[in-house]
Every structure is written in structure tokens, then in C-alpha cells.
Design a protein around this motif. Structure first.
Motif, PDB file in Angstrom:
ATOM      1  N   LEU B  73       0.800  -1.226   0.000  1.00 55.45           N
ATOM      2  CA  LEU B  73       0.000   0.000   0.000  1.00 55.45           C
ATOM      3  C   LEU B  73       0.832   1.276   0.000  1.00 55.45           C
ATOM      4  CD1 LEU B  73      -2.488  -1.251   2.756  1.00 55.45           C
ATOM      5  CD2 LEU B  73      -3.040  -0.978   0.331  1.00 55.45           C
ATOM      6  N   THR B  74       2.022   1.219   0.611  1.00 53.66           N
ATOM      7  CA  THR B  74       2.817   2.428   0.807  1.00 53.66           C
ATOM      8  C   THR B  74       3.572   2.790  -0.464  1.00 53.66           C
ATOM      9  OG1 THR B  74       3.169   1.623   3.061  1.00 53.66           O
ATOM     10  CG2 THR B  74       4.455   3.540   2.376  1.00 53.66           C
ATOM     11  N   GLU B  75       3.331   3.995  -0.946  1.00 58.22           N
ATOM     12  CA  GLU B  75       4.008   4.416  -2.178  1.00 58.22           C
ATOM     13  C   GLU B  75       5.496   4.633  -1.960  1.00 58.22           C
ATOM     14  OE1 GLU B  75       2.456   7.441  -4.687  1.00 58.22           O
ATOM     15  OE2 GLU B  75       0.380   6.899  -4.211  1.00 58.22           O
ATOM     16  N   GLY B  76       6.280   4.202  -2.942  1.00 56.82           N
ATOM     17  CA  GLY B  76       7.712   4.486  -2.910  1.00 56.82           C
ATOM     18  C   GLY B  76       8.532   3.529  -2.061  1.00 56.82           C
ATOM     19  N   VAL B  77       7.873   2.531  -1.468  1.00 53.14           N
ATOM     20  CA  VAL B  77       8.615   1.553  -0.658  1.00 53.14           C
ATOM     21  C   VAL B  77       8.737   0.257  -1.443  1.00 53.14           C
ATOM     22  CG1 VAL B  77       8.606   0.177   1.460  1.00 53.14           C
ATOM     23  CG2 VAL B  77       7.943   2.584   1.525  1.00 53.14           C
ATOM     24  N   GLY B  78       9.954  -0.302  -1.496  1.00 53.08           N
ATOM     25  CA  GLY B  78      10.210  -1.469  -2.314  1.00 53.08           C
ATOM     26  C   GLY B  78       9.827  -2.783  -1.670  1.00 53.08           C
ATOM     27  N   VAL B  79       9.508  -3.766  -2.522  1.00 52.82           N
ATOM     28  CA  VAL B  79       9.289  -5.147  -2.090  1.00 52.82           C
ATOM     29  C   VAL B  79      10.471  -5.959  -2.611  1.00 52.82           C
ATOM     30  CG1 VAL B  79       7.769  -7.150  -2.208  1.00 52.82           C
ATOM     31  CG2 VAL B  79       6.787  -4.844  -2.257  1.00 52.82           C
ATOM     32  N   TYR B  80      11.099  -6.729  -1.719  1.00 59.19           N
ATOM     33  CA  TYR B  80      12.312  -7.458  -2.079  1.00 59.19           C
ATOM     34  C   TYR B  80      12.172  -8.933  -1.748  1.00 59.19           C
ATOM     35  CZ  TYR B  80      13.950  -2.645  -1.783  1.00 59.19           C
ATOM     36  OH  TYR B  80      14.071  -1.298  -1.944  1.00 59.19           O
ATOM     37  N   SER B  81      12.975  -9.719  -2.409  1.00 63.27           N
ATOM     38  CA  SER B  81      13.027 -11.138  -2.051  1.00 63.27           C
ATOM     39  C   SER B  81      13.676 -11.273  -0.680  1.00 63.27           C
ATOM     40  CB  SER B  81      13.866 -11.913  -3.075  1.00 63.27           C
ATOM     41  OG  SER B  81      14.202 -13.170  -2.529  1.00 63.27           O
ATOM     42  N   VAL B  82      13.131 -12.160   0.126  1.00 67.50           N
ATOM     43  CA  VAL B  82      13.677 -12.360   1.468  1.00 67.50           C
ATOM     44  C   VAL B  82      15.131 -12.846   1.388  1.00 67.50           C
ATOM     45  CG1 VAL B  82      12.933 -14.746   1.867  1.00 67.50           C
ATOM     46  CG2 VAL B  82      12.938 -13.141   3.779  1.00 67.50           C
ATOM     47  N   ASP B  83      15.529 -13.394   0.248  1.00 66.53           N
ATOM     48  CA  ASP B  83      16.924 -13.832   0.070  1.00 66.53           C
ATOM     49  C   ASP B  83      17.907 -12.659   0.082  1.00 66.53           C
ATOM     50  OD1 ASP B  83      15.844 -16.354  -0.273  1.00 66.53           O
ATOM     51  OD2 ASP B  83      15.798 -16.176  -2.473  1.00 66.53           O
ATOM     52  N   LYS B  84      17.412 -11.467  -0.202  1.00 67.07           N
ATOM     53  CA  LYS B  84      18.289 -10.288  -0.296  1.00 67.07           C
ATOM     54  C   LYS B  84      18.355  -9.521   1.027  1.00 67.07           C
ATOM     55  CE  LYS B  84      18.413 -10.387  -4.986  1.00 67.07           C
ATOM     56  NZ  LYS B  84      19.604 -10.717  -5.762  1.00 67.07           N
ATOM     57  N   ILE B  85      17.722 -10.074   2.073  1.00 69.93           N
ATOM     58  CA  ILE B  85      17.512  -9.267   3.278  1.00 69.93           C
ATOM     59  C   ILE B  85      18.820  -8.819   3.931  1.00 69.93           C
ATOM     60  CG2 ILE B  85      17.320 -11.142   4.993  1.00 69.93           C
ATOM     61  CD1 ILE B  85      14.709  -9.688   5.959  1.00 69.93           C
ATOM     62  N   ALA B  86      19.850  -9.680   3.883  1.00 69.08           N
ATOM     63  CA  ALA B  86      21.121  -9.347   4.539  1.00 69.08           C
ATOM     64  C   ALA B  86      21.748  -8.090   3.943  1.00 69.08           C
ATOM     65  CB  ALA B  86      22.090 -10.529   4.446  1.00 69.08           C
ATOM     66  N   GLU B  87      21.450  -7.849   2.681  1.00 66.34           N
ATOM     67  CA  GLU B  87      22.035  -6.670   2.015  1.00 66.34           C
ATOM     68  C   GLU B  87      21.511  -5.354   2.600  1.00 66.34           C
ATOM     69  OE1 GLU B  87      21.380  -6.996  -2.224  1.00 66.34           O
ATOM     70  OE2 GLU B  87      22.011  -9.108  -2.216  1.00 66.34           O
ATOM     71  N   MET B  88      20.349  -5.431   3.269  1.00 69.05           N
ATOM     72  CA  MET B  88      19.775  -4.192   3.799  1.00 69.05           C
ATOM     73  C   MET B  88      19.979  -4.051   5.315  1.00 69.05           C
ATOM     74  SD  MET B  88      16.455  -3.684   1.392  1.00 69.05           S
ATOM     75  CE  MET B  88      16.061  -2.097   2.124  1.00 69.05           C
ATOM     76  N   LYS B  89      20.947  -4.806   5.787  1.00 63.24           N
ATOM     77  CA  LYS B  89      21.303  -4.822   7.216  1.00 63.24           C
ATOM     78  C   LYS B  89      21.449  -3.420   7.832  1.00 63.24           C
ATOM     79  CE  LYS B  89      25.453  -6.381   8.946  1.00 63.24           C
ATOM     80  NZ  LYS B  89      25.366  -5.803  10.291  1.00 63.24           N
ATOM     81  N   ASP B  90      22.058  -2.500   7.108  1.00 62.70           N
ATOM     82  CA  ASP B  90      22.339  -1.192   7.695  1.00 62.70           C
ATOM     83  C   ASP B  90      21.257  -0.159   7.419  1.00 62.70           C
ATOM     84  OD1 ASP B  90      24.761  -2.133   8.716  1.00 62.70           O
ATOM     85  OD2 ASP B  90      25.728  -1.817   6.764  1.00 62.70           O
ATOM     86  N   GLU B  91      20.212  -0.581   6.731  1.00 66.52           N
ATOM     87  CA  GLU B  91      19.160   0.374   6.393  1.00 66.52           C
ATOM     88  C   GLU B  91      17.892   0.164   7.203  1.00 66.52           C
ATOM     89  OE1 GLU B  91      18.671   1.178   2.122  1.00 66.52           O
ATOM     90  OE2 GLU B  91      20.374  -0.178   1.834  1.00 66.52           O
TER      91      GLU B  91
END
Lengths: 357, 357
Positions: B73-91
Motif C-alpha cells: 500500500l505504501t508508495e515508494g517503498v520497495g518489495v524485495y526477495s527475502v533472500d536479499k535481506i542481509a544486504e539491507m542490514k544497515d538500512e
């Protein structure tokens, strides 16, 4: 869950003595040594609550009256002049202060927080920030913990308002009090000329409660929320019409409410209105969903046979928390809003997770 | 109390960017950056709750489905594969795990607590100690905070049981659930041969509630406390009598209860039973006084239009607490029983004391 408890060792311990402890299901638990300051309804309630909590032991009661004139219920526990309290600094883990909020606690709590961990039930809502600051300064300096405003409002009702608002930020709070005796309003009636004695009951109105619970977030006026019912003993020959009018038009106390006045005899007052029941309701009504499409109602309520004994029971659980916080190195003034709930319970974290979570 | 809030800065921030913050009544408040794992009813509820809390910002949703097939529902927020989650550790400051308790969370919560502060709503009561141990080991090692079993039961009802028992140790607990949809019982009916679809409502019985509230501490059987009402869509030509018998005699699920079975059409089920309401009551009934002469009844109740959205609202308040605890250096697995209530609220200690205490 039938716990076996057994208390060992002396209730009071000095520097050289073995500490007291309780065997709970075979495990040693340290006794928390409690002192009571002020032995009225609240102090007596604390004494009763200590008896119900096997990890607490009453070691002394302090009074401003001549100690020999005060008889407490617990056998073998001394009553001392409050002037001697500093001498027992090392024999008490937590002092529970049972004085009044008008004049006793603003002075006592900061003073005694210089020597002891303390717990009080300060309940003048508007003056809590001021009281907090004074007590915090003292407790920060002494390295003790002072837990203030422990009771049900402030206290458990404050917790209900906090949890409700944190979970449902898009919502409205409603607090209702009663049915119960308001000491302040009873006192106000007693000051009316021609009145010998009185009791005032605060009564929440069912229609307002129903509206608050409906989830429609209504605005409710003071008059819509509570009714005030007064039982008055008048002097013989007094002008009852004038007394009733003076009560009903009294600003702050009664003018904004629908008030019912009954004139009764001193015997009837004693027979039917000697109890100190109270209670109330905290309702949080809020909306969730992308467009606030779902309603939720959270309600916390109390129905108390004895207002002071329930407050006392909160005070003793808070004494346990104050003791633990201080043992971990926490210092300063705290309220129930700051206390991890588990610290109020005698059970371990593992027991709580297994039995209650 | 009309707060003015205004969000500044980017919702997502990298190492070199300015942090986001919100102006609340002119004061800067740090934004708590939230990630959602699993986008079903609960995940969508978290998204809605984040929108209601100005100090939280949604920065990502993670899914096991192909991300391009999931629309949030939220505009401008991305949907990612859970496999990529470690890459967003610092965000991300706190990950809210919205999977199921049967298979998702036992694996996900410990795994993700190695990289993130996490919050989950694990609700298999009997397995909480085991889940706690696995999550604690991971979070102790990573230095993160993991807040588990956040919801209403376990969660807010656990708190009600803890507070009630700590204040009134000489007493009895009663927990009632409903009126609401039990997913587990609905699923059990769907496994009966000849059933196409079903919804089961758990209904607390008024007589039992009245008895629990009476203060007489009655013993109540399973059958006396709850009724189970089932709405069943059967295959054409199925043996309805057999289906009804199989439901009513199903061990663990229905055999110990009075159960009502209604056969309805698929259209009726959709029209009248699509909601997910729930709720319930925790009653603590206890005695105080030297000889237990005074009764007290404490009650906490919920009436929820949407079970998942209320649970989500608890999860977001818990994310705030997890963030704060970790910022103070706390690590390891915690539950709501360990969280100082004030940490759940966006208000400061001084604001809470002034407005809510």
C-alpha cells in the motif's frame, strides 16, 4: 501450581547475621525486608499484603504517634518512632510510605529516599512532575530507588492508558471512577454548615460507559460521565434545603455534576456506609487499517471491596520491583511506567514465560 | 493535546546520508526504520500501523514470493526477495516478522536475530520456552534485541495475568477468548471429509464470565467457559449428519465443548463471515485483608474488529521498544513482560508523567 513455601532465618537481620530466605519449591529466595511508615488504613493494608507475599518480611512500623499507643497485627514486629528511622538504615531493604499526598509525602519521600529505597502512593496528579523532581534529586544522590505514585490511579490506570495509547495511537481514552467513596468529596460536604458527617459515592453513568465502549469515540461531558450520590447526617434542626443547595452548587466538587443528596441518621451512616469500596474503568477506543476502517476497544476495570487494601497490594509488588532495580544498580525516581512488569512478580523470567506468557 | 508532526529527510538512509527525523511539536525525533518480513494479513496490518505512528517509517517489505507479484500500500517503498535481506542490514532498525508460528518463525526469528533487531508474534504457548532459548542464543551473539510473542495472547493478556497475579497473589486467573474466529479450529473443520470451507467462532459463556467476576473464585470447566459455533459449507450430497458428528466429537478441538454446527452456502459464508474479529477477557479475582476478608476483581478485555490488525499494532509498539532497548546496549531475547511500559510509547518520560500518570 501448588507452591510450597517455608521461611527460614530471622525476620530481622543485622550486619553479622545470616540473611533470611524463603524456600519456594526447594529454591532459596532472599527475603525483602519491609518497613512501613505511617500506620493508618494504608499501612495496615501493607501489613496484610506483606503477609500474603512469602518473599517479603515486615521488620518494623514507624509512627509519629507515641509508639506504645500503636498496636499492629504482626506478632514480634516492633513499632518505632519515626524519629528513630535512620538507626534502622541497614535492616530495611524498602520503606513503604503510607502517609497522605497533601502534606506527608511531599516532605517524607525525598527525605527518606536519602537513606532508603522507598515506595509511595502520591496521588495529586497535577503535582506529580514536581514531586518526581524532588524525589529524583534525593535518590540520585543517595543511590537509592524511589518508586512513586504506586496505586491504581495513578498506577494501574496510568499503565492502562499508556498501553492503550501506545497500541492504538489513533484513538481516545476514557477514564471512569467508581462506584466508590471519594474521600475528598466526603470531606467537602462535612465542611458545609449544619453537617455532622457524610459519605459521597462517585458513580459512573451506564449510558456513558456504553458510549465509550461502542467504538464511536464520542465526546462526553463531565455531567454525562459521573453522578455524585451523597449520604449526609445533619445537625438536629438544621435547614436541610439550604444544605442540599450548598452541596449541589459547590464549585469544582459538585456544580458540574448531577448530584443526589440523602439525609440519613448517624446510625444508618455507620451501618450502611462504613466500607471503602472503589473501582473504575479505563477504556481505549481506537481505529486501525489503511483508512481507519476497523474499530477496537480495550478496557481495564477494577471492582474493589477495599480501596486502601488494593492500593497497599500494589505498593508491596512495587517494593519488590524497587528492591530488584536497586540491586541491579538502578538509582533515582521511577514510576510504574518505568518498571519492567516481570520485576513486580516473585516468579523468575523462565517461570513467567512458561506459566503466564 | 494536538501534536504537530512533520517528517523530514529520506525514508531510507544509507551510511553517508542524513538520518531521517520527524518534527513533533518542534522537537526532532529519530525515525525508526521498519522492515516487514511476510506480507499477509499481519504484514499488511503492520504497514497500516506504521502509517499511524509518526516516529516509524517503512523502508522495505520482504517476501518469499516473486517480489514483482506483491503490491503493497505504501508508495515508494520497495518489495524485495527475502533472500536479499542481509544486504539491507544497515538500512533497517527493526524487522517485524509476520510469518506463522508453526513453521516460519521457529526458523526465521533466530536466523534474522543474527543480523537485525527483530519482533515476532510467536503464539504457540507450549513452545515459547524453546523458541526463547533459540532466539536468545542468536541475539546474545549478534548483540541485537529480539522481542518475541508480541500480540494479545501471548502479549497483552500475558501482561494482564502478570500484573493481576503480582498485585493479588491470593487469587485466581480466568482467561476467556472470543467472540472471535479461531483459525486453528476453522482449519480442523476443513479437514473433515465432505467439507469445502468453514469458519469457527469461539464464544465465551456469559454465565461463566459472571461467575468469574463475582469474586467467589469458582472452578470452571472447559465446557462451562466457552461455546464453539461452526459455519460449514459442505460438498453437494455430503452426509451432513456424519460431518456434524465428526466435528462435535473431534478430540482436543471440539469434544470437550458444547458445539453448534450450521450448514450454510459458500455465498453466505463469504457474505456473513469474511471478517476476522476476536477478543476476550482476563479476570483476576483475589482477596486481601488479614483474613482475606475483602474481594477484588481486576478485568482486562479486548473487543477487536480485526485480530491481525490489532496484533500488528502491538508489534509496531514493540518495534519501538526493541529499538530503544538495543540503543541502550540491551541484547538478547525479551518479551513484553521484560519491557518497561514507557518504551512502547513515543512520548518522553516527562510527557507520560504529566499527561497519563
Amino acid at each position: 501450581m501448588t507452591a510450597t513455601t517455608e521461611t527460614r532465618g530471622p525476620g530481622r537481620r543485622g550486619a553479622g547475621e545470616l540473611p533470611s530466605y524463603t524456600l519456594v519449591n526447594g529454591a532459596r529466595k532472599m527475603q525483602i525486608r519491609i518497613g512501613i511508615v505511617g500506620y493508618g488504613n494504608l499501612g495496615r493494608g501493607v501489613e496484610c499484603a506483606v503477609k500474603q507475599n512469602p518473599d517479603t518480611t515486615l521488620v518494623a512500623a514507624f509512627t509519629r504517634r507515641p509508639p506504645e499507643t500503636v498496636k499492629i497485627l504482626t506478632e514480634g514486629v516492633g513499632v518505632y518512632s519515626v524519629d528513630k528511622i535512620a538507626e534502622m538504615k541497614d535492616e530495611i531493604d524498602v520503606l513503604i510510605l503510607c502517609g497522605g499526598s497533601a502534606t506527608d509525602l511531599p516532605k517524607q519521600t525525598p527525605e527518606l529516599a536519602r537513606l532508603f529505597n522507598v515506595v509511595d502512593s502520591f496521588d495529586t496528579h497535577a503535582k506529580i512532575p514536581e514531586h518526581f523532581a524532588a524525589v529524583d534529586a534525593a535518590a540520585q544522590e543517595s543511590g537509592k530507588v524511589a518508586l512513586i505514585s504506586c496505586g491504581w490511579d495513578p498506577g494501574m490506570f496510568s499503565l492502562a492508558r499508556l498501553y492503550g495509547g501506545a497500541i492504538l495511537p489513533n484513538g481516545v481514552d476514557y477514564t471512569f471512577w467508581g462506584r466508590g467513596v471519594s474521600q475528598g468529596h466526603s470531606d467537602a460536604i462535612r465542611r458545609v454548615d449544619g453537617v455532622l458527617d457524610a459519605k459521597q459515592y462517585t458513580i459512573p453513568l451506564e449510558a456513558a460507559l456504553t458510549a465509550a465502549r461502542s467504538g464511536s469515540n464520542p465526546t462526553l461531558t463531565t455531567r454525562e460521565k459521573h453522578l455524585r450520590e451523597c449520604f449526609v447526617v445533619a445537625k438536629e434542626g438544621a435547614d436541610l434545603e439550604r444544605i442540599e443547595r450548598e452541596i449541589k452548587t459547590m464549585p469544582n466538587y459538585f456544580a458540574d455534576y448531577d448530584t443526589i443528596v440523602h439525609f440519613i441518621s448517624a446510625e444508618e451512616l455507620k451501618r450502611d456506609h462504613s466500607g471503602i469500596p472503589h473501582g473504575g474503568f479505563v477504556v481505549r477506543s481506537g481505529k486501525t487499517g489503511w483508512n481507519g476502517e476497523h474499530k477496537h476497544v480495550v478496557e481495564y476495570s477494577l471492582k474493589l471491596d477495599s480501596n486502601p487494601e488494593f492500593t497497599s497490594s500494589v505498593l508491596v509488588a512495587c517494593a519488590r520491583a524497587a528492591y530488584r532495580l536497586n540491586a541491579e544498580g538502578v538509582r533515582g525516581c521511577k514510576t510504574l511506567l518505568d518498571v519492567p512488569p516481570a520485576y513486580l512478580s516473585p516468579k523468575s523470567g523462565a517461570e513467567l514465560r512458561k506459566e503466564l506468557l
